[in-house]
Design a protein around this motif. Structure first.
Motif, short mmCIF file in Angstrom:
data_model
loop_
_atom_site.label_atom_id
_atom_site.label_comp_id
_atom_site.label_asym_id
_atom_site.label_seq_id
_atom_site.Cartn_x
_atom_site.Cartn_y
_atom_site.Cartn_z
N ASP A 38 0.84 -1.18 0.13
CA ASP A 38 -0.01 -0.13 -0.08
C ASP A 38 0.86 1.27 0.04
O ASP A 38 0.42 2.27 -0.34
N ALA A 243 -18.96 -8.06 6.94
CA ALA A 243 -19.27 -8.10 5.60
C ALA A 243 -18.66 -6.98 4.56
O ALA A 243 -18.15 -7.20 3.67
N ALA A 244 -18.68 -5.83 5.34
CA ALA A 244 -18.19 -4.64 4.74
C ALA A 244 -16.76 -4.73 4.73
O ALA A 244 -16.10 -4.27 3.85
N LEU A 247 -14.96 -6.06 1.83
CA LEU A 247 -14.63 -5.10 0.52
C LEU A 247 -13.23 -4.36 0.53
O LEU A 247 -12.78 -3.78 -0.45
N TYR A 248 -12.80 -4.44 2.01
CA TYR A 248 -11.59 -3.21 2.02
C TYR A 248 -10.26 -3.80 1.17
O TYR A 248 -9.82 -4.78 1.31
N GLU A 249 -10.04 -2.71 0.34
CA GLU A 249 -8.76 -2.71 -0.45
C GLU A 249 -8.58 -4.00 -1.18
O GLU A 249 -7.40 -4.68 -1.27
N VAL A 250 -9.52 -4.61 -1.76
CA VAL A 250 -9.64 -5.72 -2.53
C VAL A 250 -10.28 -5.17 -3.89
O VAL A 250 -11.58 -4.51 -3.85
N SER A 251 -10.09 -5.89 -5.04
CA SER A 251 -10.68 -5.35 -6.20
C SER A 251 -12.10 -6.08 -6.42
O SER A 251 -12.99 -5.72 -7.09
N ASP A 252 -11.90 -7.32 -5.89
CA ASP A 252 -13.27 -8.15 -6.13
C ASP A 252 -13.54 -8.62 -4.62
O ASP A 252 -12.88 -9.17 -3.90
N PRO A 253 -14.93 -8.27 -4.49
CA PRO A 253 -15.44 -8.58 -2.96
C PRO A 253 -15.64 -10.11 -2.49
O PRO A 253 -15.50 -10.49 -1.50
N TYR A 254 -15.59 -11.02 -3.40
CA TYR A 254 -15.88 -12.33 -2.98
C TYR A 254 -14.72 -13.30 -3.55
O TYR A 254 -14.70 -14.32 -2.86
#
Lengths: 440, 116
Positions: A38, A243-244, A247-254
């Motif tokens: 980062d 769940a939120a 999402l943090y600092e990844v391009s794909d949430p899943y």
């Protein structure tokens, strides 16, 4: 199985009370991530550590003490930030110093993650380096550059290091989640749950809804899911906060791609056990057909010197892009007169045309002396470069708060790789070098 | 852009943020308050690959839009126009990438705030 995620970044701290509560819960291991890209290419390129030595020492000393009290291993991933070999050796020295001071005897396994450059070159020729999204173009010479090239270890390399009976495992660059997946996978827990838990745990208690800085998280794996509990009683994990966090600092949430397979957490469900503990179930794990490791590289660009100031003249604010281009043009010939070697010069402005704009001037040279000489020359050119509209006398174009204005920023680097390297045969073992020693 | 239109975005969004996702990708997260506000954002038609392509100077085909219904969120990811740490990069962590997005959303119908 239970485990403690000490903190999201070793050296960023955690509450001693949180660690004590985690130790009391009977964990199978304690882990901490220490790496990140980062902050840009500097840390991997230079090998310098992100935080202060004393900050790492504080977290390591407490982490080691906690692991000893619990009688379990401490696993640290991505030493130093970039995860180069020197950082692993540096952490080993730090552990040894702490062990000597405390009178401990520790068995330390180190996993080195800078593969043989010749092997990587051969992989390039064989078409076994696959570009990931946004990857820069590479060539054979990419692997001759100074700086560091690391391969991200997965859970397997950490499992093998743990199998040596180590009290402490120090890993060079590794996938953050691998730190928390290795021991549960070795114990036979279901991979989808293991990786989904590990993906959340790698940031410590960051998944709490009311986080205030870094702290520790307790993870409890069961037969078909896991429970997350912040170890600070004031912190709460809720289904929404967990769940939120995914999402943090990844391009794909899943999707989480690991060397040995892919986690898909799109079907995961999050259930509140009470007002601060969340149970997670669901998700699927698909084993990979080929074992791949992600490569990261950082190579020197040169040395940077620069200065900044503030433009407040409305006449100049009206013509900033043209003025900057004209100064840059002049500097491309002027700077050769005060230093030698290739260089880059860049004028940028930040801020609006309404009131004021900040001018930032950077020069990259091949040595710090060259860069500094050129930046000082650039300062004088820019300070008095004409403003279209004013005439009849020399102008001074920007305000600056510091004497002397030029700052030597040291070496600068650039990221050179973002590729998946396909491994074959016993390469997952042989490409990563593991050593074991007794310290203290 | 009026301050009111920016502030009215909080009628719809709990949080708009951005971050690096490795050295070569950027990601923005838009968290809505509930299913109804998420629906309103999707119906407004502004959170699209075309919008992000224009706003950040990237190929719309490289923009990924993920709708995360369970938490009323939209994640939009795309390649960095300038990789992290290059001389021309001015936001290493990508942490302020979302600024122009807020301006764009405030200027859209979403800046009208809560609709009756």
């Amino acid at each position: 199985m239970r485990y403690v995620a000490l903190t999201g970044s070793l050296g960023c701290g955690f509450r001693e009370e949180s660690l004590a509560a985690g130790v009391a819960a009977g964990p199978a291991f304690i882990g901490s991530d220490s790496g990140s890209t980062d902050g840009g290419p500097y840390y991997l390129g230079s090998g310098d550590w992100i935080w202060a030595d004393a900050a790492y020492e504080r977290d390591l000393r407490l982490g080691l003490a906690g692991a000893r009290r619990a009688g379990v291993p401490l696993i640290i991933g991505s030493c130093g930030g970039g995860g180069g070999d020197d950082a692993v050796t540096g952490y080993l020295d730090l552990v040894e110093r702490i062990a000597r001071g405390e009178g401990w005897r520790l068995r330390v396994a180190c996993v080195f993650c800078e593969p043989d450059r010749a092997v990587m070159k051969a992989k390039l020729l064989d078409g076994l380096l696959l570009p990931l999204p946004g990857a820069p173009a590479i060539e054979s010479a990419t692997f001759d550059a100074d700086g560091h090239i690391v391969a991200m270890a997965g859970a397997e390399q950490i499992e093998w290091a743990l199998a040596t009976g180590a009290d402490v495992v120090l890993v060079g660059r590794c996938a953050d989640a691998a730190i928390y997946a290795a021991m549960p996978l070795a114990a036979g827990f279901e991979p989808a749950s293991v990786w989904n838990a590990a993906k959340i745990a790698e940031c410590g208690a960051a998944a709490a809804e009311n986080r205030s800085g870094q702290d520790s998280l307790l993870v409890t794996l069961d037969d078909d899911g896991f429970v997350l509990e912040p170890l600070d009683p004031a912190l709460r994990c809720t289904p929404a906060s967990v769940a939120a966090h995914t999402l943090y600092e990844v391009s794909d949430p899943y999707r989480l791609v690991m060397p040995s397979g892919v986690l898909d957490s799109s079907a995961a469900t999050y259930t509140a056990l009470d007002d601060r503990r969340v149970r997670v179930t669901g998700g699927t794990w698909t084993p990979a057909e080929r074992y791949t490791v992600k490569l990261e590289g950082s190579a020197p660009l040169g040395f940077l010197s620069g200065f900044w100031g503030t433009v407040r003249d409305p006449m100049l604010l009206l013509q900033l892009p043209q003025w900057c281009a004209a100064v840059e043009d002049r500097l491309r010939s002027r700077l050769k007169e005060v230093a030698s070697g290739d260089f880059q010069v860049q004028l940028r402005t930040f801020g609006g045309r309404d009131v004021e704009a900040v001018l930032v001037v950077d020069v990259v040279g091949q040595t710090q002396e060259d860069a500094s000489a050129m930046a000082r020359a650039a300062y004088h050119v820019a300070l008095h470069w004409p403003i279209v509209g004013w005439s009849g006398g020399s102008v001074t174009t920007f305000a600056h708060p510091y004497s002397a204005p030029v700052v030597d920023r040291g070496p600068v680097y650039r990221f050179t790789l973002n590729h998946a390297m396909v491994l074959e045969g016993d390469e997952p073992e042989t490409l990563f070098r593991t050593t074991v020693e007794e310290v203290g | 852009m009026t301050a009111e239109r920016v502030q009215r975005l909080t009628d719809t969004f709990r949080l708009i943020r951005s971050k690096d996702a490795g050295p070569f990708l950027l990601t923005t997260d838009l968290f809505c308050h509930d299913a109804a506000t998420l629906r309103r954002v999707l119906d407004a038609g502004v959170v699209t690959p075309a919008t992000f392509g224009d706003l950040y100077g990237v190929d719309p085909a490289s923009v990924e839009v993920h709708v995360v219904e369970s938490i009323h969120a939209i994640k939009v990811s795309f390649p960095r126009p300038v990789p992290s740490g290059e001389l021309a990069d001015d936001d290493i962590t990508g942490g302020q990438t979302y600024g122009p997005l807020v301006t764009l959303l405030a200027a859209s119908s979403l800046g009208d705030g809560r609709t009756p």
